[in-house]
Design a protein around this motif. Structure first.
Motif, PDB file in Angstrom:
ATOM      1  N   CYS A  51       0.856  -1.202   0.000  1.00  0.00           N
ATOM      2  CA  CYS A  51       0.000   0.000   0.000  1.00  0.00           C
ATOM      3  C   CYS A  51       0.884   1.240   0.000  1.00  0.00           C
ATOM      4  O   CYS A  51       1.890   1.309   0.700  1.00  0.00           O
ATOM      5  CB  CYS A  51      -0.910  -0.004   1.220  1.00  0.00           C
ATOM      6  N   TYR A  53       0.195   4.274   0.985  1.00  0.00           N
ATOM      7  CA  TYR A  53      -0.157   5.384   1.860  1.00  0.00           C
ATOM      8  C   TYR A  53       0.693   5.561   3.115  1.00  0.00           C
ATOM      9  O   TYR A  53       1.270   6.610   3.334  1.00  0.00           O
ATOM     10  CB  TYR A  53      -1.616   5.270   2.287  1.00  0.00           C
ATOM     11  N   CYS A  54       0.725   4.570   3.980  1.00  0.00           N
ATOM     12  CA  CYS A  54       1.331   4.885   5.284  1.00  0.00           C
ATOM     13  C   CYS A  54       2.373   3.871   5.709  1.00  0.00           C
ATOM     14  O   CYS A  54       2.640   2.877   5.055  1.00  0.00           O
ATOM     15  CB  CYS A  54       0.255   5.071   6.351  1.00  0.00           C
ATOM     16  N   VAL A  56       2.482   1.635   7.886  1.00  0.00           N
ATOM     17  CA  VAL A  56       2.146   0.257   8.273  1.00  0.00           C
ATOM     18  C   VAL A  56       2.633  -0.713   7.193  1.00  0.00           C
ATOM     19  O   VAL A  56       3.114  -1.797   7.477  1.00  0.00           O
ATOM     20  CB  VAL A  56       0.626   0.119   8.521  1.00  0.00           C
ATOM     21  N   GLY A  57       2.556  -0.277   5.930  1.00  0.00           N
ATOM     22  CA  GLY A  57       3.097  -1.089   4.826  1.00  0.00           C
ATOM     23  C   GLY A  57       2.304  -2.355   4.560  1.00  0.00           C
ATOM     24  O   GLY A  57       2.883  -3.437   4.385  1.00  0.00           O
ATOM     25  N   CYS A  58       0.975  -2.241   4.502  1.00  0.00           N
ATOM     26  CA  CYS A  58       0.135  -3.423   4.268  1.00  0.00           C
ATOM     27  C   CYS A  58       0.363  -3.999   2.862  1.00  0.00           C
ATOM     28  O   CYS A  58       0.558  -3.254   1.898  1.00  0.00           O
ATOM     29  CB  CYS A  58      -1.339  -3.058   4.408  1.00  0.00           C
ATOM     30  N   LEU A  92      -7.369  -4.333   5.183  1.00  0.00           N
ATOM     31  CA  LEU A  92      -6.954  -2.998   4.749  1.00  0.00           C
ATOM     32  C   LEU A  92      -7.795  -1.978   5.504  1.00  0.00           C
ATOM     33  O   LEU A  92      -8.968  -2.225   5.772  1.00  0.00           O
ATOM     34  CB  LEU A  92      -7.176  -2.802   3.246  1.00  0.00           C
ATOM     35  N   CYS A  93      -7.207  -0.835   5.830  1.00  0.00           N
ATOM     36  CA  CYS A  93      -7.989   0.238   6.440  1.00  0.00           C
ATOM     37  C   CYS A  93      -8.777   0.930   5.313  1.00  0.00           C
ATOM     38  O   CYS A  93      -8.557   0.647   4.138  1.00  0.00           O
ATOM     39  CB  CYS A  93      -7.065   1.211   7.172  1.00  0.00           C
ATOM     40  N   LYS A  95      -8.499   3.738   3.901  1.00  0.00           N
ATOM     41  CA  LYS A  95      -7.641   4.383   2.900  1.00  0.00           C
ATOM     42  C   LYS A  95      -7.088   3.341   1.923  1.00  0.00           C
ATOM     43  O   LYS A  95      -7.115   3.518   0.713  1.00  0.00           O
ATOM     44  CB  LYS A  95      -6.477   5.102   3.603  1.00  0.00           C
ATOM     45  N   GLY A  96      -6.584   2.254   2.500  1.00  0.00           N
ATOM     46  CA  GLY A  96      -6.034   1.193   1.651  1.00  0.00           C
ATOM     47  C   GLY A  96      -7.111   0.561   0.789  1.00  0.00           C
ATOM     48  O   GLY A  96      -6.869   0.200  -0.363  1.00  0.00           O
TER      49      GLY A  96
END
Ligand code: SF4
Length: 196
Positions: A51, A53-54, A56-58, A92-93, A95-96
Motif C-alpha cells: 500500500c 499510503y502509510c 504500516v506497509g500493508c 486494509l484500512c 484508505k487502503g
C-alpha cells in the motif's frame, strides 16, 4: 382450489411463460441455474504490492485486465488485502481499501518532473534524465564535501550536505538495504517516512 392474489398470479404465470419461451429457444433455465458462477477476477492478472499510503506497509493484491497482447492495455480493476502478507493478513484500512481511486486518479503523477531554477512551471522529464541528474548532483556534492577525518584526525567518513528520506511503502528488507546504502555513502541525515 388454490387462492392466488393478483400479484402472485402475475409472478407464477410470468415465470412459467419465461421458462417455456426459453425452452422453445433452446435455453434451459435449469441448466443456466445449475451453471457454476464465473469468478469475476478469474481472467485477471494479479500483482503483489505494498500500500502506498502509510508506514504500516500493508500488502495488497492488484487485479488487472488485459491479456498481455501488444495493444491490450492493462488496467487495474480491483485491489484487496493480501491474506499471505505478515503485516495485515488480508485486511486494509479504509484508505487502503480505496486504493483503486488513487491508481486511476487523473491527478496521479506518472512521470518525474523538473522545475528549473527561477521557473514557475514543472516540466516532465524521462526517468533516465531524472536519475542521471540525481546521480550527478549527489556525486558532485559528495566529492566537494565529504569529510574523511575530524579535527582530531579520527576517521569519520561523513557526508553531511545531502540528506535522504526513504519511502514507507517498502518492506523491512528493502528499508534495511536502503539504510546500508545510505550509510555506505557516509550520509548522516537519513530518515524514513515510516516515522513521520
Ligand atoms: S491499508 Fe491503511 S494501514 Fe495499511 S498501509 Fe495502507 S493506509 Fe496504512
Amino acid at each position: 382450489m388454490v387462492q392466488l392474489s393478483r400479484r402472485q398470479f402475475m409472478k407464477v404465470t410470468g415465470s412459467a411463460l419465461a421458462g417455456s419461451s426459453l425452452a422453445v429457444m433452446g435455453f434451459s433455465p435449469a441448466v443456466a441455474l445449475a451453471e457454476v458462477r464465473q469468478y469475476k477476477l478469474a481472467a485477471t492478472t494479479v500483482t503483489r504490492q505494498t500500500c502506498t499510503y502509510c508506514s504500516v506497509g500493508c500488502g495488497i493484491l492488484m487485479y488487472s485486465l488485459g491479456d498481455g497482447g501488444k495493444n491490450a492495455k492493462l488496467s487495474v480493476i480491483h485491489v484487496e488485502g493480501d491474506p499471505d502478507h505478515p503485516v495485515n493478513r488480508g485486511t486494509l484500512c479504509p484508505k487502503g481499501a480505496s486504493l483503486l481511486d488513487i491508481i486511476n486518479s487523473p491527478n496521479r503523477l506518472l512521470k518525474p518532473q523538473y522545475r528549473a531554477p527561477g521557473a514557475t512551471e514543472w516540466s516532465d522529464i524521462s526517468w533516465d534524465e531524472a536519475l542521471d541528474r540525481i546521480a550527478r548532483k549527489m556525486k558532485d556534492d559528495r566529492d566537494a564535501n565529504f569529510v574523511e577525518k575530524n579535527d582530531k584526525g579520527q576517521t569519520v567518513n561523513r557526508w553531511t550536505t545531502t540528506g535522504m528520506l526513504a519511502a514507507s511503502a517498502a518492506t523491512s528488507e528493502a528499508g534495511y538495504i536502503t539504510h546500508k546504502v545510505a550509510r555506505n555513502w557516509g550520509l548522516l541525515a537519513f530518515d524514513n517516512q515510516a516515522r513521520v
